[in-house]
Design a protein around this motif. Structure first.
Motif, mmCIF file in Angstrom:
data_model
loop_
_atom_site.group_PDB
_atom_site.id
_atom_site.type_symbol
_atom_site.label_atom_id
_atom_site.label_comp_id
_atom_site.label_asym_id
_atom_site.label_seq_id
_atom_site.Cartn_x
_atom_site.Cartn_y
_atom_site.Cartn_z
ATOM 1 N N LEU A 43 0.835 -1.207 0.000
ATOM 2 C CA LEU A 43 0.000 0.000 0.000
ATOM 3 C C LEU A 43 0.870 1.257 0.000
ATOM 4 C CD1 LEU A 43 -2.630 -1.231 2.600
ATOM 5 C CD2 LEU A 43 -3.079 -0.758 0.183
ATOM 6 N N ALA A 44 1.918 1.250 0.816
ATOM 7 C CA ALA A 44 2.803 2.419 0.888
ATOM 8 C C ALA A 44 3.523 2.652 -0.432
ATOM 9 C CB ALA A 44 3.810 2.234 2.016
ATOM 10 N N ALA A 45 3.724 1.580 -1.202
ATOM 11 C CA ALA A 45 4.400 1.701 -2.497
ATOM 12 C C ALA A 45 3.453 2.167 -3.598
ATOM 13 C CB ALA A 45 5.013 0.349 -2.881
ATOM 14 N N GLY A 46 2.200 2.399 -3.264
ATOM 15 C CA GLY A 46 1.249 2.923 -4.241
ATOM 16 C C GLY A 46 0.693 1.886 -5.197
ATOM 17 N N LYS A 47 0.741 0.622 -4.834
ATOM 18 C CA LYS A 47 0.263 -0.428 -5.733
ATOM 19 C C LYS A 47 -1.259 -0.548 -5.747
ATOM 20 C CE LYS A 47 4.515 -3.134 -5.299
ATOM 21 N NZ LYS A 47 5.117 -4.454 -4.937
ATOM 22 N N CYS A 48 -1.914 0.159 -4.849
ATOM 23 C CA CYS A 48 -3.380 0.173 -4.804
ATOM 24 C C CYS A 48 -3.829 1.633 -4.887
ATOM 25 C CB CYS A 48 -3.887 -0.484 -3.530
ATOM 26 S SG CYS A 48 -3.377 -2.212 -3.334
ATOM 27 N N PRO A 49 -4.006 2.154 -6.079
ATOM 28 C CA PRO A 49 -4.223 3.590 -6.259
ATOM 29 C C PRO A 49 -5.490 4.150 -5.622
ATOM 30 C CG PRO A 49 -4.541 2.395 -8.327
ATOM 31 C CD PRO A 49 -3.936 1.439 -7.373
ATOM 32 N N GLU A 50 -6.467 3.280 -5.317
ATOM 33 C CA GLU A 50 -7.699 3.773 -4.702
ATOM 34 C C GLU A 50 -7.726 3.534 -3.190
ATOM 35 O OE1 GLU A 50 -11.130 3.821 -8.027
ATOM 36 O OE2 GLU A 50 -10.664 1.811 -7.281
ATOM 37 N N ILE A 51 -6.567 3.209 -2.625
ATOM 38 C CA ILE A 51 -6.475 2.991 -1.183
ATOM 39 C C ILE A 51 -5.360 3.850 -0.601
ATOM 40 C CG2 ILE A 51 -5.974 1.318 0.640
ATOM 41 C CD1 ILE A 51 -7.074 -0.863 -1.126
ATOM 42 N N GLU A 52 -5.669 4.510 0.500
ATOM 43 C CA GLU A 52 -4.670 5.243 1.273
ATOM 44 C C GLU A 52 -4.421 4.476 2.565
ATOM 45 O OE1 GLU A 52 -4.386 9.226 4.092
ATOM 46 O OE2 GLU A 52 -6.030 9.031 2.639
ATOM 47 N N LEU A 53 -3.188 4.127 2.829
ATOM 48 C CA LEU A 53 -2.855 3.498 4.101
ATOM 49 C C LEU A 53 -2.903 4.579 5.168
ATOM 50 C CD1 LEU A 53 -1.953 1.089 5.781
ATOM 51 C CD2 LEU A 53 0.427 1.633 5.178
ATOM 52 N N ALA A 54 -3.969 4.549 5.972
ATOM 53 C CA ALA A 54 -4.202 5.627 6.930
ATOM 54 C C ALA A 54 -3.696 5.302 8.320
ATOM 55 C CB ALA A 54 -5.701 5.938 6.999
ATOM 56 N N ALA A 55 -3.735 4.020 8.698
ATOM 57 C CA ALA A 55 -3.369 3.669 10.066
ATOM 58 C C ALA A 55 -3.001 2.196 10.154
ATOM 59 C CB ALA A 55 -4.524 3.979 11.025
ATOM 60 N N VAL A 56 -2.234 1.861 11.185
ATOM 61 C CA VAL A 56 -1.919 0.466 11.494
ATOM 62 C C VAL A 56 -2.056 0.282 12.996
ATOM 63 C CG1 VAL A 56 -0.352 0.182 9.531
ATOM 64 C CG2 VAL A 56 0.559 0.897 11.760
ATOM 65 N N ALA A 57 -2.231 -0.983 13.400
ATOM 66 C CA ALA A 57 -2.347 -1.278 14.825
ATOM 67 C C ALA A 57 -1.694 -2.614 15.122
ATOM 68 C CB ALA A 57 -3.810 -1.316 15.249
ATOM 69 N N ASP A 58 -0.998 -2.655 16.261
ATOM 70 C CA ASP A 58 -0.437 -3.901 16.755
ATOM 71 C C ASP A 58 -0.126 -3.712 18.229
ATOM 72 O OD1 ASP A 58 1.374 -6.281 17.167
ATOM 73 O OD2 ASP A 58 1.055 -6.443 15.011
ATOM 74 N N VAL A 59 -0.348 -4.761 19.015
ATOM 75 C CA VAL A 59 -0.092 -4.640 20.443
ATOM 76 C C VAL A 59 1.367 -4.868 20.800
ATOM 77 C CG1 VAL A 59 -2.436 -5.214 21.147
ATOM 78 C CG2 VAL A 59 -0.796 -7.041 20.753
ATOM 79 N N ARG A 60 2.179 -5.278 19.833
ATOM 80 C CA ARG A 60 3.604 -5.473 20.093
ATOM 81 C C ARG A 60 4.381 -4.194 19.803
ATOM 82 N NH1 ARG A 60 5.812 -11.091 17.681
ATOM 83 N NH2 ARG A 60 7.664 -9.744 17.595
ATOM 84 N N GLU A 61 5.165 -3.784 20.766
ATOM 85 C CA GLU A 61 5.906 -2.531 20.654
ATOM 86 C C GLU A 61 6.913 -2.564 19.503
ATOM 87 O OE1 GLU A 61 6.996 1.224 21.016
ATOM 88 O OE2 GLU A 61 5.387 0.304 22.198
ATOM 89 N N ASP A 62 7.557 -3.718 19.271
ATOM 90 C CA ASP A 62 8.551 -3.780 18.203
ATOM 91 C C ASP A 62 7.910 -3.590 16.833
ATOM 92 O OD1 ASP A 62 7.282 -6.298 18.558
ATOM 93 O OD2 ASP A 62 8.929 -7.323 17.540
#
Length: 391
Positions: free
Chosen positions: A22-41
């Motif tokens: 997504l960050a590489a722009g391979k999905c032109p109609e999607i914006e990577l807006a947020a991510v979530a994970d409970v692991r700090e690393d």
């Protein structure tokens, strides 16, 4: 161009790959807006490797409630799929869920009910449907070019895994953490494709060998005999212990057969329907020279990117999904039936009774190894719910 603001919940192996695409722009109609994970690393990885505009949250719940997203992609351990999907849809977000839809068909049905009630889309990441080889087979089967199916067999043993793989994650290969082995981890794609190409089996007789090739408590070697509604039969074999493995699909029909192996499709066409030959030929030892050809495909194989683009197009333009929630439920119902038959030693109808499946799975969970990680606590809670969010 309007874009779907997507949040990715779970940025482990698969989730992080989605983020990179997504960050590489391979999905032109999607914006990577947020991510979530409970692991700090993993959160640190996101902060350093993803664009600064991507918000990072310490839990899926926080991301869902943030208002930053229109939809979410769920890429967490299986038992958490229902919980997070229901939360997301209840908060007005559309959902694309990694396979399998859940561990139990009953949970999958609850997710589908929530989608219907909320009016939100629930889609499945069945990326193998985008493979040009399987799409070509699907067209032949749907068009009845070879007549009705008589028999199928699929040997898919190229999922070889070492003990190191199973030891790499505390949730792997435990009933409490994962809910199954090769059927639920590696084979949801093949079970979906089997149904997509050949139809849904109505009966199953299976052997599921637990820890046959590895030090694990779930199945790593499975053979299932299948019966279809039209009388056709099939065999499905899967293992993570064969080296070298095989991936060979053969579908025998009234007017010929298809063999798919090594990324190629060989088609054998008969001059007439075998049923006619059987009852009209005067030759008791009849043989024929079937016309053999290699089926040409369009060569396109967009995989996960294709599913993501189809998901966005569905939300923005109303075009078809690659796979919807009902597809996910059917694949899980077949998986549950194979497990259930293996556990009971009986031939069973598909789908199996959900309450009886739950009862048997709960017994497996009750005897499962207790494992803990920083993000998920896996424990036997005697309710069949398996993993619990450690948040």
């Amino acid at each position: 161009m309007k874009k779907i603001r997507l949040g990715v919940i779970g940025i482990g192996n698969m989730g992080s790959e989605h983020c990179r695409n997504l960050a590489a722009g391979k999905c032109p109609e999607i914006e990577l807006a947020a991510v979530a994970d409970v692991r700090e690393d993993r959160m640190e990885w996101a902060r350093h490797e993803l664009p600064e505009s991507v918000k990072v949250f310490p839990s899926g719940r926080d991301l869902i409630r943030s208002g930053e997203c229109d939809a979410v992609l769920i890429a967490v351990p299986h038992y958490l799929h229902e919980q997070l999907a229901v939360q997301a849809m209840s908060h007005g977000l559309d959902v694309l869920c990694e396979k399998p839809i859940s561990v139990e068909a009953a949970a999958g049905r609850r997710m589908i009910r929530c989608a219907a009630t909320s009016g939100k889309t629930l889609a499945l990441m069945f990326n193998q449907r985008t493979n040009s080889v399987y799409r070509a087979i699907r067209n032949i089967m749907q068009n009845q070019e070879l007549g009705a199916i008589k028999r199928m067999s699929w040997i898919v043993t190229d999922w070889y895994r070492t003990q190191k793989y199973y030891d790499s994650g505390s949730w792997r290969a435990t009933w409490a953490g994962e809910g199954g082995g090769v059927l639920l981890n590696q084979c949801p794609h093949q079970l979906d494709l089997l149904i997509w190409l050949c139809g849904m089996p109505v009966k199953v007789q299976a052997q599921c060998h637990e820890g046959k090739w590895h030090h694990i408590e779930v199945e790593d070697d499975v053979t299932a005999y299948l019966e279809f509604g039209n009388g056709a039969t099939g065999v499905f074999t899967a293992s993570t212990g064969d080296l070298p493995g095989t991936n060979r699909l053969e579908i025998d029909c009234e007017r010929g057969k298809l063999i798919c192996e090594d990324g190629k499709i060989r088609c054998f066409r008969l001059g007439q329907n075998e049923r006619e030959t059987c009852f009209n030929s005067d030759n008791p030892w009849y043989q024929c020279n079937a016309k053999e050809e290699e089926i040409q495909t369009d060569g396109e194989n967009p995989q996960h990117i294709g599913v993501l683009n189809a998901f966005a197009a569905h939300l923005l333009h109303g075009t078809p999904l690659t796979a919807d929630a009902e597809d996910g439920l059917r694949a899980l119902q077949l998986s549950n039936a194979i497990h259930y038959s293996g556990w009971t030693g009986e031939m069973v109808s598909v789908p199996v009774p959900e309450d009886k499946f739950h009862e048997l799975l709960d017994k497996k969970i009750a005897g499962s190894t207790v494992r803990k990680t920083g993000d998920i606590t896996y424990e036997s809670d005697h309710t069949g719910t398996g993993a619990k969010a450690g948040q």
